[in-house]
Design a protein around this motif. Sequence first.
Motif, PDB file in Angstrom:
ATOM      1  N   ALA A   3       0.823  -1.210   0.000  1.00 17.76           N
ATOM      2  CA  ALA A   3       0.000   0.000   0.000  1.00 17.76           C
ATOM      3  C   ALA A   3       0.859   1.264   0.000  1.00 17.76           C
ATOM      4  CB  ALA A   3      -0.923   0.005   1.216  1.00 17.76           C
ATOM      5  N   PHE A   4       0.467   2.188  -0.847  1.00 18.04           N
ATOM      6  CA  PHE A   4       1.082   3.521  -0.897  1.00 18.04           C
ATOM      7  C   PHE A   4       0.073   4.502  -0.311  1.00 18.04           C
ATOM      8  CE2 PHE A   4       1.666   7.588  -3.129  1.00 18.04           C
ATOM      9  CZ  PHE A   4       3.019   7.823  -2.910  1.00 18.04           C
ATOM     10  N   VAL A   5       0.487   5.261   0.693  1.00 16.84           N
ATOM     11  CA  VAL A   5      -0.427   6.177   1.367  1.00 16.84           C
ATOM     12  C   VAL A   5       0.045   7.610   1.167  1.00 16.84           C
ATOM     13  CG1 VAL A   5      -1.532   6.827   3.539  1.00 16.84           C
ATOM     14  CG2 VAL A   5      -0.984   4.423   3.093  1.00 16.84           C
ATOM     15  N   ALA A   6      -0.833   8.436   0.594  1.00 17.29           N
ATOM     16  CA  ALA A   6      -0.587   9.875   0.470  1.00 17.29           C
ATOM     17  C   ALA A   6      -1.386  10.584   1.563  1.00 17.29           C
ATOM     18  CB  ALA A   6      -1.018  10.376  -0.900  1.00 17.29           C
ATOM     19  N   GLY A   7      -0.789  11.580   2.188  1.00 15.94           N
ATOM     20  CA  GLY A   7      -1.429  12.218   3.338  1.00 15.94           C
ATOM     21  C   GLY A   7      -1.230  11.390   4.594  1.00 15.94           C
ATOM     22  N   ALA A   8      -0.104  10.671   4.652  1.00 16.34           N
ATOM     23  CA  ALA A   8       0.113   9.665   5.698  1.00 16.34           C
ATOM     24  C   ALA A   8       0.278  10.242   7.096  1.00 16.34           C
ATOM     25  CB  ALA A   8       1.336   8.807   5.350  1.00 16.34           C
ATOM     26  N   THR A   9       0.702  11.494   7.216  1.00 20.71           N
ATOM     27  CA  THR A   9       0.895  12.052   8.560  1.00 20.71           C
ATOM     28  C   THR A   9      -0.306  12.859   9.043  1.00 20.71           C
ATOM     29  OG1 THR A   9       2.036  13.986   7.651  1.00 20.71           O
ATOM     30  CG2 THR A   9       3.405  12.121   8.335  1.00 20.71           C
ATOM     31  N   GLY A  10      -1.334  12.981   8.218  1.00 22.47           N
ATOM     32  CA  GLY A  10      -2.554  13.656   8.642  1.00 22.47           C
ATOM     33  C   GLY A  10      -3.312  12.819   9.654  1.00 22.47           C
ATOM     34  N   GLU A  11      -4.315  13.399  10.282  1.00 17.60           N
ATOM     35  CA  GLU A  11      -5.047  12.694  11.332  1.00 17.60           C
ATOM     36  C   GLU A  11      -5.727  11.418  10.814  1.00 17.60           C
ATOM     37  OE1 GLU A  11      -5.066  13.022  14.437  1.00 17.60           O
ATOM     38  OE2 GLU A  11      -4.179  14.994  14.784  1.00 17.60           O
ATOM     39  N   ARG A  32       6.434  14.724   3.360  1.00 19.09           N
ATOM     40  CA  ARG A  32       7.304  15.841   3.011  1.00 19.09           C
ATOM     41  C   ARG A  32       8.362  16.105   4.074  1.00 19.09           C
ATOM     42  NH1 ARG A  32       3.170  20.539   1.622  1.00 19.09           N
ATOM     43  NH2 ARG A  32       2.062  19.529   3.325  1.00 19.09           N
ATOM     44  N   ASP A  33       8.171  15.513   5.253  1.00 21.95           N
ATOM     45  CA  ASP A  33       9.107  15.703   6.359  1.00 21.95           C
ATOM     46  C   ASP A  33       9.376  14.348   7.007  1.00 21.95           C
ATOM     47  OD1 ASP A  33      10.348  16.245   8.818  1.00 21.95           O
ATOM     48  OD2 ASP A  33       9.331  18.169   9.044  1.00 21.95           O
ATOM     49  N   ILE A  34      10.491  13.746   6.668  1.00 23.01           N
ATOM     50  CA  ILE A  34      10.822  12.408   7.171  1.00 23.01           C
ATOM     51  C   ILE A  34      10.942  12.399   8.691  1.00 23.01           C
ATOM     52  CG2 ILE A  34      12.585  10.598   7.211  1.00 23.01           C
ATOM     53  CD1 ILE A  34      11.197  10.493   4.623  1.00 23.01           C
ATOM     54  N   THR A  35      11.567  13.423   9.256  1.00 28.37           N
ATOM     55  CA  THR A  35      11.766  13.474  10.707  1.00 28.37           C
ATOM     56  C   THR A  35      10.432  13.493  11.441  1.00 28.37           C
ATOM     57  OG1 THR A  35      13.847  14.668  10.415  1.00 28.37           O
ATOM     58  CG2 THR A  35      12.827  14.741  12.592  1.00 28.37           C
ATOM     59  N   LYS A  36       9.521  14.338  10.997  1.00 24.48           N
ATOM     60  CA  LYS A  36       8.191  14.405  11.609  1.00 24.48           C
ATOM     61  C   LYS A  36       7.461  13.071  11.454  1.00 24.48           C
ATOM     62  CE  LYS A  36       3.660  16.576  10.986  1.00 24.48           C
ATOM     63  NZ  LYS A  36       2.855  17.501  10.162  1.00 24.48           N
ATOM     64  N   ALA A  37       7.566  12.481  10.262  1.00 24.22           N
ATOM     65  CA  ALA A  37       6.859  11.228  10.002  1.00 24.22           C
ATOM     66  C   ALA A  37       7.350  10.099  10.900  1.00 24.22           C
ATOM     67  CB  ALA A  37       7.017  10.843   8.535  1.00 24.22           C
ATOM     68  N   ARG A  38       8.655  10.073  11.176  1.00 27.45           N
ATOM     69  CA  ARG A  38       9.206   9.017  12.044  1.00 27.45           C
ATOM     70  C   ARG A  38       8.626   9.119  13.454  1.00 27.45           C
ATOM     71  NH1 ARG A  38      14.623   9.637   9.486  1.00 27.45           N
ATOM     72  NH2 ARG A  38      14.862   7.872   8.064  1.00 27.45           N
ATOM     73  N   GLU A  39       8.278  10.319  13.870  1.00 31.28           N
ATOM     74  CA  GLU A  39       7.703  10.508  15.205  1.00 31.28           C
ATOM     75  C   GLU A  39       6.245  10.068  15.257  1.00 31.28           C
ATOM     76  OE1 GLU A  39       8.184  14.648  15.861  1.00 31.28           O
ATOM     77  OE2 GLU A  39      10.363  14.550  16.155  1.00 31.28           O
ATOM     78  N   ILE A  40       5.583  10.077  14.103  1.00 32.30           N
ATOM     79  CA  ILE A  40       4.144   9.834  14.057  1.00 32.30           C
ATOM     80  C   ILE A  40       3.792   8.408  13.659  1.00 32.30           C
ATOM     81  CG2 ILE A  40       2.008  10.462  12.827  1.00 32.30           C
ATOM     82  CD1 ILE A  40       3.127  13.298  12.586  1.00 32.30           C
ATOM     83  N   VAL A  45       6.948   1.130   8.782  1.00 32.92           N
ATOM     84  CA  VAL A  45       6.546   1.827   7.557  1.00 32.92           C
ATOM     85  C   VAL A  45       7.766   2.329   6.795  1.00 32.92           C
ATOM     86  CG1 VAL A  45       5.290   3.814   6.662  1.00 32.92           C
ATOM     87  CG2 VAL A  45       4.334   2.490   8.541  1.00 32.92           C
ATOM     88  N   GLU A  46       7.729   2.136   5.477  1.00 35.65           N
ATOM     89  CA  GLU A  46       8.774   2.654   4.599  1.00 35.65           C
ATOM     90  C   GLU A  46       8.415   4.096   4.245  1.00 35.65           C
ATOM     91  OE1 GLU A  46      10.819   1.476   0.294  1.00 35.65           O
ATOM     92  OE2 GLU A  46       9.192   0.262   1.137  1.00 35.65           O
TER      93      GLU A  46
END
Length: 218
Positions: A3-11, A32-40, A45-46
Amino acid sequence: MKAFVAGATGETGRRIVRELVKRGIPVRAMVRDITKAREILPSEVELVMGDVLDRASINEAIGDSTVILCATGAKPSLDPTGPYQVDYEGTKNLVEAAKSHNIEQFVFVSSLCVSKFFHPLNLFWLILWWKQQAEQYLKTSGLNYTIVRPGGLKNEDNSNPVIMSGADTLYDGSIPRQKVAQVCVESLTSPQARNKVLEIVSSPTAESKSWEDLFSAV
C-alpha cells in the motif's frame, strides 16, 4: 499487496497507515518531512519523500506499491488556491501516477455533501467542490476505485456501528477517523467495495453489520 499512502501524517492518514500495519500489509508512506513522520508513524513503515503537487516525486515514491490510499486535504489557510491545488490537482497527479504504475485499486477519502455547492464548507475556497471534481477525475480514469465520503470527523474512536450508503444519500452525521481508516483498508480486499462511492457515518442506534454486508448493500 503493498500500500502507498498519500497524506500519511494527517489525522486520518496516520490511522490508515496503522490499520494497514496492524493487518500485516506493507506500507510506503509519502511524506514531506521524514523526521516528523518518524515521530508519528509505526517503525515498520517505509517512508519516502514526495509531494502531490510534484508528479515526478510521486512516480518515484510509489515504487513497487500495488494499491494507493489518498487521505490528503488542504489545510485551512488564507490561500484561495489551496483546495484547488491539493484536493484537485494533487489528486489528479496521484491518479495519473497510479495509471502509469498499473495500480490495482485507488482509495480516495473525500467528504460527505460534496454535491451540495451551497454547503458552508465551500466558504473555505470551494473545498467540497474541488473534492467532487477530484472524484469525477478518478471515476473516469479507468482505475478500480473506492471513494469514501465520511461525515464529520472525530479523533476519538467509539463503539458505534457504521452506517454506509451510496452517493448523495447521507447529509449529516459524524464518524471517528479510526472507522474511516477501517473502511478504507477493508475496501482493499472486498470486491463488493470496488468502483463505488461509500458515504459513511456512525450512530449508537445503527444495526451492527459485517463489512461485506455493508459494502454489498451499496
